[in-house]
Design a protein around this motif. Structure first.
Motif, PDB file in Angstrom:
ATOM      1  N   GLN A 125       0.884  -0.877   0.245  1.00 29.89           N
ATOM      2  CA  GLN A 125       0.151  -0.112   0.015  1.00 29.89           C
ATOM      3  C   GLN A 125       0.657   1.324   0.453  1.00 29.89           C
ATOM      4  O   GLN A 125       2.184   1.383   0.008  1.00 29.89           O
ATOM      5  N   GLU A 126       0.267   2.517  -0.197  1.00 25.92           N
ATOM      6  CA  GLU A 126       1.177   3.843  -0.367  1.00 25.92           C
ATOM      7  C   GLU A 126       1.709   3.451   1.150  1.00 25.92           C
ATOM      8  O   GLU A 126       0.851   3.317   2.274  1.00 25.92           O
ATOM      9  N   GLY A 127       3.112   3.624   1.309  1.00 25.43           N
ATOM     10  CA  GLY A 127       3.732   3.683   2.370  1.00 25.43           C
ATOM     11  C   GLY A 127       4.230   2.942   3.165  1.00 25.43           C
ATOM     12  O   GLY A 127       4.655   3.126   4.819  1.00 25.43           O
ATOM     13  N   SER A 128       3.813   1.354   2.542  1.00 19.39           N
ATOM     14  CA  SER A 128       3.971   0.384   3.113  1.00 19.39           C
ATOM     15  C   SER A 128       5.213   0.233   3.503  1.00 19.39           C
ATOM     16  O   SER A 128       6.542   0.848   2.480  1.00 19.39           O
ATOM     17  N   PRO A 129       6.495   0.576   4.812  1.00 17.64           N
ATOM     18  CA  PRO A 129       7.222   0.074   4.834  1.00 17.64           C
ATOM     19  C   PRO A 129       7.985  -1.164   3.580  1.00 17.64           C
ATOM     20  O   PRO A 129       7.744  -2.097   3.921  1.00 17.64           O
ATOM     21  N   ILE A 130       9.362  -1.105   4.104  1.00 23.29           N
ATOM     22  CA  ILE A 130       9.933  -1.956   2.880  1.00 23.29           C
ATOM     23  C   ILE A 130      11.355  -2.137   2.910  1.00 23.29           C
ATOM     24  O   ILE A 130      12.109  -1.300   3.532  1.00 23.29           O
ATOM     25  N   ARG A 131      11.448  -3.678   2.799  1.00 20.23           N
ATOM     26  CA  ARG A 131      13.509  -3.804   2.969  1.00 20.23           C
ATOM     27  C   ARG A 131      13.583  -4.624   1.521  1.00 20.23           C
ATOM     28  O   ARG A 131      12.414  -4.995   0.970  1.00 20.23           O
ATOM     29  N   LEU A 132      14.742  -3.701   0.942  1.00 17.83           N
ATOM     30  CA  LEU A 132      15.556  -4.669  -0.362  1.00 17.83           C
ATOM     31  C   LEU A 132      15.765  -6.427  -0.016  1.00 17.83           C
ATOM     32  O   LEU A 132      16.071  -6.839   1.274  1.00 17.83           O
ATOM     33  N   SER A 133      14.870  -7.241  -1.012  1.00 18.00           N
ATOM     34  CA  SER A 133      15.430  -8.786  -0.497  1.00 18.00           C
ATOM     35  C   SER A 133      17.044  -8.897  -0.326  1.00 18.00           C
ATOM     36  O   SER A 133      17.913  -8.163  -0.788  1.00 18.00           O
ATOM     37  N   ALA A 134      17.389  -9.446   0.425  1.00 19.92           N
ATOM     38  CA  ALA A 134      18.957 -10.161   0.927  1.00 19.92           C
ATOM     39  C   ALA A 134      19.179 -10.498  -0.440  1.00 19.92           C
ATOM     40  O   ALA A 134      20.666 -10.184  -0.843  1.00 19.92           O
ATOM     41  N   ASN A 135      18.718 -11.332  -1.083  1.00 18.62           N
ATOM     42  CA  ASN A 135      19.535 -11.940  -2.900  1.00 18.62           C
ATOM     43  C   ASN A 135      19.104 -11.203  -3.281  1.00 18.62           C
ATOM     44  O   ASN A 135      19.249 -12.309  -4.434  1.00 18.62           O
ATOM     45  N   GLU A 136      18.849 -10.221  -4.248  1.00 25.20           N
ATOM     46  CA  GLU A 136      18.081  -8.786  -5.197  1.00 25.20           C
ATOM     47  C   GLU A 136      19.272  -8.790  -5.404  1.00 25.20           C
ATOM     48  O   GLU A 136      20.576  -8.185  -5.004  1.00 25.20           O
ATOM     49  N   ALA A 137      20.136  -8.879  -6.713  1.00 22.25           N
ATOM     50  CA  ALA A 137      21.304  -9.084  -7.659  1.00 22.25           C
ATOM     51  C   ALA A 137      21.057  -7.340  -7.312  1.00 22.25           C
ATOM     52  O   ALA A 137      20.444  -6.650  -7.841  1.00 22.25           O
ATOM     53  N   PRO A 138      22.486  -7.189  -7.507  1.00 21.57           N
ATOM     54  CA  PRO A 138      22.639  -5.178  -8.056  1.00 21.57           C
ATOM     55  C   PRO A 138      21.964  -4.834  -9.600  1.00 21.57           C
ATOM     56  O   PRO A 138      21.836  -5.343 -10.467  1.00 21.57           O
ATOM     57  N   THR A 139      20.735  -3.633  -8.882  1.00 29.08           N
ATOM     58  CA  THR A 139      20.578  -3.520 -10.059  1.00 29.08           C
ATOM     59  C   THR A 139      21.515  -2.962 -11.405  1.00 29.08           C
ATOM     60  O   THR A 139      22.098  -2.181 -11.120  1.00 29.08           O
ATOM     61  N   GLU A 140      20.832  -2.789 -12.194  1.00 31.58           N
ATOM     62  CA  GLU A 140      21.954  -2.961 -13.405  1.00 31.58           C
ATOM     63  C   GLU A 140      20.805  -1.545 -13.900  1.00 31.58           C
ATOM     64  O   GLU A 140      19.815  -1.600 -14.258  1.00 31.58           O
TER      65      GLU A 140
END
Length: 367
Positions: A350-365
């Motif tokens: 939802q708008e404003g939901s707290p999030i965190r980047l997944s630990a296994n997420e590859a670096p964005t390109e």
């Protein structure tokens, strides 16, 4: 006794306070756990703007198969719908009357050939007698005139024989070009009229073209020329190389469209009559973004939006979209360079939901 009463009262109050504190702790809502999300960074770039519509394939060269002589259709020599080569015998017309005419013409030619030979001999004898004075000038002129007459008759007989021979050959109707033969319009036993009967058509498969008609509204102010880019896709999504080869100079006022045509490469799988998807490049979107299709959501009111990761929270952004390009959606406006687009957990956000980047997420390109 008084001391015991005071001690009991103090203990009761302490118990009440402890119970009250426990109840307050139980009623307090636990802090929301940040959702693990995956993101992709988007970067602005110039992207072609396409408009999309249906097109239909048509044979670039359709050849009519017609008989040169009239008669009864005797035999059909091809499988309807199959590929035929130029010169293949497609139909046979009853040839007995044409053979008889050829035999008659040949006999007449032989007759006049004999008469011409006799006239040549007579002229030769008369010429000799005329030179010795044994024949008059009139005899010589008559002999020469007879020879000339027989020569003309012989030449006419030869022409008639040739014509009869050609007509006999025309009883075998040949394919005028290579391509796919249509269904026969007449069946064996039917009377063929050489002046009007259409037997079949042949479509040259290697010259199929796509006709389409974009609307005036979709074209807007764009200047479409033969150099404009065009893309053709089959019903299963396969792209076929194509190039514009015709652009109408004016709109059809009755429907508000502009007729165009694209030629396909030689190794295409499209057949005449098939519908395909056509994309025509009409402009370039400056500073547009490619966003994964799965990250773009459509609201009930028809507008589109995406979630952007910012400061540990999910932020909803309204965007303006174009067409799909591969697995991406072209976003024309609503984003900034470097925005992190959330690509999962969309139904839980939802708008404003707290999030965190997944630990296994590859670096964005750069996308």
């Amino acid at each position: 006794m008084m001391k015991l009463l005071l001690a009991a009262a103090a203990l009761s109050g302490l118990i009440v306070l402890n119970l009250s504190g426990c109840k307050s702790k139980q009623n307090a809502a636990p802090a929301a756990e940040p959702l693990p999300v995956k993101t992709v960074a988007v970067h602005a770039a110039d992207e072609p703007r396409w408009i999309e519509m249906l097109g239909q394939a048509e044979g670039g060269a359709e050849v009519e198969v017609r008989a040169q002589v009239s008669g009864i259709l005797k035999r059909l020599n091809y499988q309807e719908g199959d590929f035929v080569k130029a010169g293949d015998v497609l139909f046979e017309i009853e040839d007995a009357p044409f053979k008889a005419r050829l035999d008659s013409a040949r006999s007449t030619r032989k007759q006049y050939a004999d008469e011409l030979a006799q006239a040549e001999r007579e002229l030769k004898r008369t010429s000799t007698l005329y030179k010795t004075g044994a024949a008059s000038r009139k005899d010589f002129d008559d002999a020469q005139s007879t020879r000339n007459q027989k020569k003309f008759q012989f030449e006419q007989a030869k022409a008639d024989e040739k014509d009869a021979e050609i007509s006999l050959g025309w009883t075998r109707v040949l394919a005028p070009a290579s391509g796919y033969a249509s269904r026969a319009s007449l069946n064996p036993g039917s009377l063929i009229d050489a002046s009007s009967s259409l037997l079949a058509t042949i479509t040259q498969h290697d010259d199929v073209r796509i006709t389409f008609a974009p609307s005036d509204r979709d074209l807007g102010e764009s200047k479409v020329t033969l150099e404009s880019a065009v893309r053709v896709f089959t019903k299963n999504g396969k792209e076929i190389p194509a190039k514009l080869d015709y652009v109408a100079k004016s709109l059809d006022p009755s429907v508000g469209t502009r007729l165009m045509r694209a030629a396909l490469s030689a190794d295409h799988p499209v057949i005449p009559g098939e519908f395909v998807t056509v994309r025509l490049m009409v402009d370039v979107d400056k500073q547009a973004y490619r966003v994964p299709q799965k990250a773009v959501m459509q609201r009930p009111d028809g507008t589109y939006c995406v979630y952007v990761a910012a400061d540990g929270k999910a932020r909803l952004r309204t965007v303006t979209v174009g067409l799909w390009e591969g697995t991406d959606w072209i976003v024309r406006s609503g984003l900034k360079d470097g925005d992190l687009i959330i690509t999962n957990q969309l139904l839980r956000l939802q708008e404003g939901s707290p999030i965190r980047l997944s630990a296994n997420e590859a670096p964005t390109e750069k996308h």
